[in-house]
Every structure is written in structure tokens, then in C-alpha cells.
Design an enzyme around this catalytic site. Structure first.
Site, PDB file in Angstrom:
ATOM      1  CB  CYS A 266      61.423 -13.439  41.165  1.00 50.82           C
ATOM      2  SG  CYS A 266      62.031 -13.223  42.857  1.00 50.82           S
ATOM      3  CG  HIS A 314      59.032  -9.950  42.583  1.00 49.04           C
ATOM      4  ND1 HIS A 314      58.750 -11.293  42.457  1.00 49.04           N
ATOM      5  CD2 HIS A 314      58.826  -9.405  41.353  1.00 49.04           C
ATOM      6  CE1 HIS A 314      58.362 -11.545  41.215  1.00 49.04           C
ATOM      7  NE2 HIS A 314      58.409 -10.415  40.522  1.00 49.04           N
ATOM      8  CG  HIS A 326      57.766 -10.474  36.853  1.00 53.96           C
ATOM      9  ND1 HIS A 326      57.174 -10.264  38.077  1.00 53.96           N
ATOM     10  CD2 HIS A 326      56.738 -10.449  35.947  1.00 53.96           C
ATOM     11  CE1 HIS A 326      55.873 -10.111  37.942  1.00 53.96           C
ATOM     12  NE2 HIS A 326      55.577 -10.220  36.665  1.00 53.96           N
TER      13      HIS A 326
END
Length: 351
Positions: A266, A314, A326
Site C-alpha cells: 500500500c 494502510h 490502493h
């Protein structure tokens, strides 16, 4: 004399121990019966999990793996910095050592020349000189030679101190490098362990159950009709370039620890996207959130970084309309997703 029978106190003591043991055994036996009653037909085997329970556990393992991935990324970045610093300091130490050796050789040659020529007393120099002017000239040359020797010695002393400092810094960088490498190895093991646990759970499901689980994980993902070639109207400059890069990464696999071009985790994706726009971001989610200006959810604009979970484990690239691009998790490629899909933790604007 015949052995005497045990005294009554000892008998009571033995009887007490025996009674305790019996009561403990009975308690354990009853607990075992209760367990068997609660889980009929399976003895001590683990209870079979429902698909929902498997999904919850798999999601938890994957979140934990992602947290470990970010720590791994941070440790590896620290190791890279320490490695570069170590190379620089070692190169500097080599250059300083060469200069120091040159100065020492020059000083040694000067001392050897003095030894070979011997020392001439000033009175004899005057006697041997053909004139007073010649004597004064020789004395002046000797003084200057002595001054140069003193300067050389002082320079060597300074260079030695400087070289010791550089070597000390290099030793510190080497220690930091080894510590960072140890941390990276530990976090890598944690990632692999969590992902293996998730795979083991998924392996217990039927193909149909795995398909339903995958569909449930992807239930909130936008359809393929989502625009894939440009930033939202009105977005310009570096943010537009970052978003354009992220669109170009759609469909590429999640690879933990990767920053492209063939796969991303990520924070690797957001770092690569903004690097394409000419902006250098740090490597991890918990450092990227402090890059640029922190903003509220109500201030979000395309190109902003959006972060999730309490541990800021994240990150995605906001593209407008409540959506982001993402790299979700292992097995899920880079995609468009709503920011409401995960618990929002904060946002930052790199420029």
C-alpha cells in the site's frame, strides 16, 4: 529392632495429599466431560469455523501482516540509509587515510634528510659561511624549514583526530545497519507467519466457500466502469500526475515490501505515485501521514493520502467522490475502492 509403623500425623499428612490429588483429578475429569459435552462428537478437535468466522480471522491475519509489512518496510529503509551512510563514511575514511599517509611520508622524508645531513651549530655555520649575508640566508631557510615541519606535524595530528572520528561514525552506522537488518528479518518472519495462517484457514474451505469469501471481501469495490485513464476534472499539477500513475498501476498485484513497477504494497504504491509527480515521500504509512500537511476528512481533494485503522497501517491515494486507488492485500490487485470500506484514521496532502 523391628521398624516402627508410621505415626498418625504422617498418616494424616499422606491422607491429606492423597485427598488433594484425588480432588484435582476429579476436577480435571469433570472439566473434560464438560468440554466433551459442549463439543459433542469431536473430542479435543478444533471446532469447525463458519465462513463468516473464517473471513473475520483471515481479515485479521491480513491486517496484522500489513502492519508487519509496514514495519518491515521501515526497517529496510533504515537499513538502506545506514548502508549508504556506511559506504560514504568508508570512502571518506579511505581518502583521509591516503592524505594522512602522504603527509607522514613527507615528514619521514624530511626527518631522514636531516639525519643524513646531520646538525650544524650556528657558530660553525657562521664560520663556514663565506659572508654574513650567506649565513643569514642559510639561517632563514632553516627557520622556514622548521616552520614547515611544525605545520606538517600539526596537520597530521588534526588528520588523525578527524580520521578517528570518521571511523567511529562508520562503526556506529555499521551497528545501526545490523540492527535494522535484524528488525527487517523479524518483521519479514511475522509477515510470512500471518499470511501462512490465513492461507491455512482458507485451505480448509471448499472452492465454493473461498469464492463466496472473495466475493464478500470485494463486495464494495467499484465496477470496471470506473474511469481508468485520468484524474478527476479540475485536478491539476502534481496531484494529477500522481493520480494518473496510480490509474496506470490498476490490476498490478499486491506484493509486500514492493514499490513497483511490477507490484506494490500500500505505501509502496503511494510513494511511487507521488515520486512520478516529482515528490519524495517516506517509505511507510506511519511516516507518510506526517509528510506534507495533515488535513481533515472534510478537506479531502484528489491526490491526498488517506490512512486507515488505529495503527495507521494502510494508505490509499484519494481520487475524489469518496474513492481511492490502493493496494489492498495479498491476492487482491491494485484497485479503486471507497474510503468507507475501512476505518478512517487520517489524511495528509503531500504538496
Amino acid at each position: 529392632m523391628a521398624p516402627q509403623p508410621p505415626t498418625k500425623p504422617k498418616q494424616r499428612h499422606r491422607s491429606s495429599l492423597t485427598g488433594t490429588t484425588i480432588r484435582t483429578a476429579a476436577t480435571l475429569a469433570l472439566a473434560g466431560v464438560a468440554s466433551a459435552t459442549a463439543l459433542p462428537g469431536i473430542g479435543h478437535a478444533e471446532p469447525r469455523l463458519t465462513s463468516a468466522q473464517v473471513k473475520a480471522k483471515v481479515d485479521a491475519y491480513q491486517r496484522e501482516a500489513e502492519e508487519a509489512t509496514e514495519k518491515y518496510d521501515g526497517a529496510r529503509a533504515a537499513a538502506d540509509r545506514a548502508q549508504r551512510s556506511l559506504h560514504r563514511l568508508r570512502d571518506e575514511a579511505a581518502r583521509r587515510t591516503a592524505r594522512l599517509n602522504t603527509a607522514r611520508n613527507a615528514l619521514g622524508a624530511f626527518a631522514a634528510a636531516q639525519y643524513r645531513s646531520g646538525t650544524v651549530a650556528p657558530t660553525l655555520q657562521l664560520a663556514l659561511a663565506s659572508s654574513t649575508a650567506q649565513y643569514l640566508q642559510r639561517a632563514s631557510l632553516a627557520d622556514r624549514a622548521g616552520d614547515r615541519q611544525a605545520v606538517t606535524i600539526a596537520s597530521i595530528t588534526r588528520q588523525e583526530r578527524s580520521l578517528r572520528r570518521v571511523r567511529g561514525e562508520a562503526a556506529d552506522r555499521l551497528h545501526a545497519l545490523r540492527a535494522a537488518q535484524t528488525d527487517a528479518s523479524r518483521h519479514k518472519h511475522a509477515v510470512q507467519e500471518k499470511l501462512a495462517a490465513a492461507d491455512a484457514l482458507l485451505a480448509k474451505l471448499t472452492r465454493a466457500q473461498r469464492d463466496r469469501l472473495r466475493a464478500a471481501q470485494d463486495a464494495h469495490a467499484p465496477t470496471a466502469s470506473t474511469p481508468r485513464d485520468h484524474a478527476p476534472a479540475g485536478t491539476g499539477g502534481r496531484a494529477a500526475r500522481a493520480i494518473s500513475f496510480a490509474y496506470g498501476a490498476l490490476g498490478k498485484p499486491y506484493v509486500w515490501g514492493a514499490t513497483g513497477p511490477y507490484g506494490y504494497d500500500c505505501s509502496g504504491l503511494t510513494q511511487a505515485a507521488w515520486r512520478a509527480a516529482g515528490v519524495s515521500l517516506p517509505r511507510t504509512t506511519y511516516t507518510q501521514i506526517n509528510a506534507g500537511r495533515r488535513i481533515s476528512r472534510g478537506e479531502l481533494a484528489p491526490g491526498d493520502l488517506v490512512f486507515f485503522y488505529s495503527g495507521v497501517s494502510h494508505v490509499g491515494l484519494y481520487i475524489g467522490n469518496g474513492l481511492m486507488i490502493h493496494a489492498p492485500r495479498p491476492g487482491a490487485p491494485v484497485r479503486v475502492a471507497p474510503i468507507d470500506q475501512m476505518p478512517f484514521a487520517g489524511a495528509a496532502r503531500p504538496v
